[in-house]
Motif scaffolding. Structure first.
Motif, PDB file in Angstrom:
ATOM      1  N   ASP A  81       0.829  -1.208   0.000  1.00  0.00           N
ATOM      2  CA  ASP A  81       0.000   0.000   0.000  1.00  0.00           C
ATOM      3  C   ASP A  81       0.863   1.258   0.000  1.00  0.00           C
ATOM      4  O   ASP A  81       0.555   2.243  -0.692  1.00  0.00           O
ATOM      5  CB  ASP A  81      -0.927   0.003   1.212  1.00  0.00           C
ATOM      6  CG  ASP A  81      -2.000  -1.082   1.144  1.00  0.00           C
ATOM      7  OD1 ASP A  81      -2.259  -1.583   0.025  1.00  0.00           O
ATOM      8  OD2 ASP A  81      -2.565  -1.426   2.196  1.00  0.00           O
ATOM      9  N   THR A  82       1.956   1.223   0.764  1.00  0.00           N
ATOM     10  CA  THR A  82       2.865   2.371   0.806  1.00  0.00           C
ATOM     11  C   THR A  82       3.500   2.610  -0.557  1.00  0.00           C
ATOM     12  O   THR A  82       3.607   3.753  -1.018  1.00  0.00           O
ATOM     13  CB  THR A  82       3.960   2.148   1.868  1.00  0.00           C
ATOM     14  OG1 THR A  82       3.351   2.038   3.154  1.00  0.00           O
ATOM     15  CG2 THR A  82       4.958   3.301   1.872  1.00  0.00           C
ATOM     16  N   THR A  85       0.938   4.216  -2.839  1.00  0.00           N
ATOM     17  CA  THR A  85       0.711   5.616  -2.463  1.00  0.00           C
ATOM     18  C   THR A  85       1.865   6.501  -2.902  1.00  0.00           C
ATOM     19  O   THR A  85       1.662   7.583  -3.476  1.00  0.00           O
ATOM     20  CB  THR A  85       0.510   5.737  -0.941  1.00  0.00           C
ATOM     21  OG1 THR A  85      -0.645   4.975  -0.567  1.00  0.00           O
ATOM     22  CG2 THR A  85       0.317   7.182  -0.529  1.00  0.00           C
ATOM     23  N   GLU A  86       3.095   6.060  -2.641  1.00  0.00           N
ATOM     24  CA  GLU A  86       4.270   6.862  -2.983  1.00  0.00           C
ATOM     25  C   GLU A  86       4.474   6.946  -4.490  1.00  0.00           C
ATOM     26  O   GLU A  86       4.897   7.983  -5.016  1.00  0.00           O
ATOM     27  CB  GLU A  86       5.519   6.280  -2.297  1.00  0.00           C
ATOM     28  CG  GLU A  86       5.519   6.415  -0.785  1.00  0.00           C
ATOM     29  CD  GLU A  86       5.523   7.872  -0.346  1.00  0.00           C
ATOM     30  OE1 GLU A  86       6.229   8.692  -0.967  1.00  0.00           O
ATOM     31  OE2 GLU A  86       4.805   8.198   0.621  1.00  0.00           O
ATOM     32  N   HIS A  88       2.039   6.800  -6.785  1.00  0.00           N
ATOM     33  CA  HIS A  88       1.004   7.702  -7.275  1.00  0.00           C
ATOM     34  C   HIS A  88       1.340   9.159  -6.967  1.00  0.00           C
ATOM     35  O   HIS A  88       1.036  10.060  -7.779  1.00  0.00           O
ATOM     36  CB  HIS A  88      -0.346   7.327  -6.661  1.00  0.00           C
ATOM     37  CG  HIS A  88      -0.938   6.073  -7.225  1.00  0.00           C
ATOM     38  ND1 HIS A  88      -2.068   5.476  -6.718  1.00  0.00           N
ATOM     39  CD2 HIS A  88      -0.556   5.307  -8.288  1.00  0.00           C
ATOM     40  CE1 HIS A  88      -2.354   4.391  -7.424  1.00  0.00           C
ATOM     41  NE2 HIS A  88      -1.459   4.275  -8.380  1.00  0.00           N
ATOM     42  N   ALA A  89       1.970   9.396  -5.844  1.00  0.00           N
ATOM     43  CA  ALA A  89       2.352  10.764  -5.486  1.00  0.00           C
ATOM     44  C   ALA A  89       3.374  11.334  -6.462  1.00  0.00           C
ATOM     45  O   ALA A  89       3.495  12.563  -6.596  1.00  0.00           O
ATOM     46  CB  ALA A  89       2.908  10.802  -4.064  1.00  0.00           C
ATOM     47  N   GLY A 192      -6.002  -0.256  -5.212  1.00  0.00           N
ATOM     48  CA  GLY A 192      -5.452   0.879  -5.939  1.00  0.00           C
ATOM     49  C   GLY A 192      -4.504   0.543  -7.060  1.00  0.00           C
ATOM     50  O   GLY A 192      -3.882   1.445  -7.649  1.00  0.00           O
TER      51      GLY A 192
END
Length: 535
Positions: A81-82, A85-86, A88-89, A192
């Protein structure tokens, strides 16, 4: 709005070999997350992760024991998940390698299936009785050598495996299997994920009548494991039922935003291009597909032209994905060395070619460094077919050795522990910290940026120009803009008469003088022009 994947550059990460964060010698998700800035700085659009799911690692993760879990050697769901998220950022999409045609023999589905012939999952794998003489049900071969059937004394039957005996094939003729697989895909989309790279996408269904394959006739055995190539593999894969499954999978992905599926077509030659077309036709199957057509030793203009034109003919409304290297084949700089004037020249030529092709582009980690194949010793091997058939088969370990970050650090900065595959001096010499402002990594960044900013390169249509070997030439047009691309696929200087004026927008070992385009060995040009093609 055009889908993001249509002009994307996808960067393949082999998780075992990218960055180790905990010193166990194996790369992991936290390590990849720590290197996202490197990936983003290249200018790519998406990361393809080779398998990260729970696995005994008999075939380096292509033997999945739990589709809903991250293997502990890579981390856990929180680490996944991290990473998402990173990434996508940083504007990066992430897709994973989904190995759906087979599982590990340690998967709970198979453990139950092999118990007896009457349990709830008895028909979840491909089981068949022996022939009257006790031999396997068909003549099908495994890719890794020997028959594609393994006898199980518990059930008194054979089960099918296209790869290792510990990788039994799922029975897609059973609708419960299809439903279960689709649920595993939904699990990751809900977390995601931006899509899937579908491993061996034409292997899902087998011939329900279990007919034996005819001989290939035109392809003799050339190596220890090439018995597979001696058959015309029409009953063990690429069955018509495959299309129905792909359509169901596309229906699932259409429920989410901006999802992409790319399928790996396990086939060689012209047939692979035909399958790519069939599997991407319309808007209800794969978004795109790629094959091994450009991942082999062939390096001539006719071959590349045939691949691209073959796809154009076979799938006029389809979308291709082209790459020159991945985790299964020798690195391109080494694979095509006999055609190169130097490693540097081949790295630049192959990058310039790939970035000029119409469709989506894939690059494999380390290609941005001009990385070469690692020469392996027997005691260093981990790849099953190489261990079994050494030295006739070199295996895939040579292209899977760790990413190199800092030349003078232990293991070139990959790990503080002993790496699962060795980091050798020729590879360490190409480390990220050794890349110069005019080196190969800078060249990849430049060419990726140029491709993304050019309407011609991002969406222009391709028309080939007849030129004798070793010249590959074609024009691409988008709206009122046009460019012509010319590549010298040899070591020798080539002179090409110019038919019209043009400017060199990009090039290496190239000049235009007195109406002649001169390309030295491995030279290339991107020619910008307003009128007709200049050659």
């Amino acid at each position: 709005m055009q889908e993001w994947w249509r002009s994307a550059v996808i960067y393949q990460v082999y998780p075992r070999s990218y960055q180790d964060s905990d010193g166990d010698g194996i790369g992991d998700l936290a390590g990849i997350t720590s290197r996202l800035d490197h990936i983003a700085a290249l200018g790519v659009d998406c990361i393809w992760l080779s398998p990260i799911f729970a696995s005994p690692q008999a075939d380096m993760g292509y033997d999945v024991s739990d589709y809903l879990a991250v293997d502990p050697i890579f981390g856990n769901l929180a680490a996944f998940d991290t990473l998402i998220t990173e990434a996508h950022a940083r504007g990066l999409k992430v897709i994973t390698d989904q190995v759906l045609s087979h599982t590990s023999d340690k998967h709970e589905w198979f453990q139950q299936s092999r118990k007896d012939r009457d349990n709830d999952k008895a028909d979840w794998y491909v089981w068949a009785d022996p022939l009257p003489d006790g031999s396997p049900p068909t003549n099908w071969h495994s890719h890794f050598g020997g028959p594609a059937w393994e006898f199980d004394p518990g059930r008194g039957q054979y089960y099918l495996h296209h790869f290792l005996a510990s990788q039994p094939d799922l029975n897609y003729h059973n609708p419960d299997v299809v439903d279960a697989i689709l649920e595993t895909c939904k699990f990751w989309l809900d977390r995601g994920l931006d899509g899937f790279r579908l491993d061996t996408v034409n292997y899902f269904f087998h011939d329900h009548e279990l007919r034996s394959n005819p001989p290939a006739q035109t392809r003799p055995q050339v190596m220890a494991t090439d018995l597979y190539g001696m058959q015309k593999n029409i009953y063990n894969k690429t069955r018509p039922e495959n299309l129905g499954f792909l359509e169901r999978l596309r229906t699932l992905t259409n429920q989410y935003k901006d999802i992409m599926m790319v399928g790996e077509v396990g086939e060689m030659g012209n047939r692979s291009i035909e399958i790519m077309g069939e599997y991407t036709a319309g808007e209800h199957r794969l978004h795109m597909a790629y094959s091994f057509a450009m991942l082999g030793p062939d390096f001539n203009a006719e071959h590349f032209r045939n691949c691209i034109e073959g796809f154009q003919r076979g799938a006029p409304d389809g979308h291709p994905y082209w790459s020159f290297s991945n985790h299964d084949v020798p690195r391109q700089v080494s694979r095509w060395a006999e055609h190169s004037v130097s490693e540097d020249a081949m790295a630049r030529l192959s990058c310039a070619m790939l970035m000029s092709f119409e469709g989506t582009i894939g690059i494999y980690q380390g290609e941005e460094l001009g990385q070469t194949e690692t020469e392996m010793e027997f005691e260093e091997l981990t790849d099953p077919p190489a261990i079994r058939y050494w030295p006739n088969v070199k295996g895939r370990d040579g292209c899977r050795t760790p990413m190199v970050w800092e030349k003078d650090q232990p293991n070139a900065g990959f790990s503080t522990g002993k790496p699962w595959l060795p980091v050798k001096a020729p590879q360490a010499a190409k480390a990220v910290d050794q890349q110069t402002d005019d080196g190969i990594m800078a060249f990849y960044k430049e060419m990726i940026a140029y491709r993304k900013n050019s309407p011609v390169l991002s969406r222009g249509k391709t028309t080939f120009i007849d030129q004798p070997e070793p010249i590959l030439a074609f024009t691409r047009k988008a709206d009122a803009e046009a460019m012509t691309f010319v590549f010298n696929l040899s070591k020798d200087t080539q002179e090409i008469p110019m038919q019209a004026e043009a400017e060199i927008a990009k090039g290496n070992f190239a000049q235009i003088k007195d109406g002649t385009l001169t390309l030295e060995g491995n030279g290339y040009v991107y020619l910008s022009h307003t009128g007709k093609a200049p050659i």
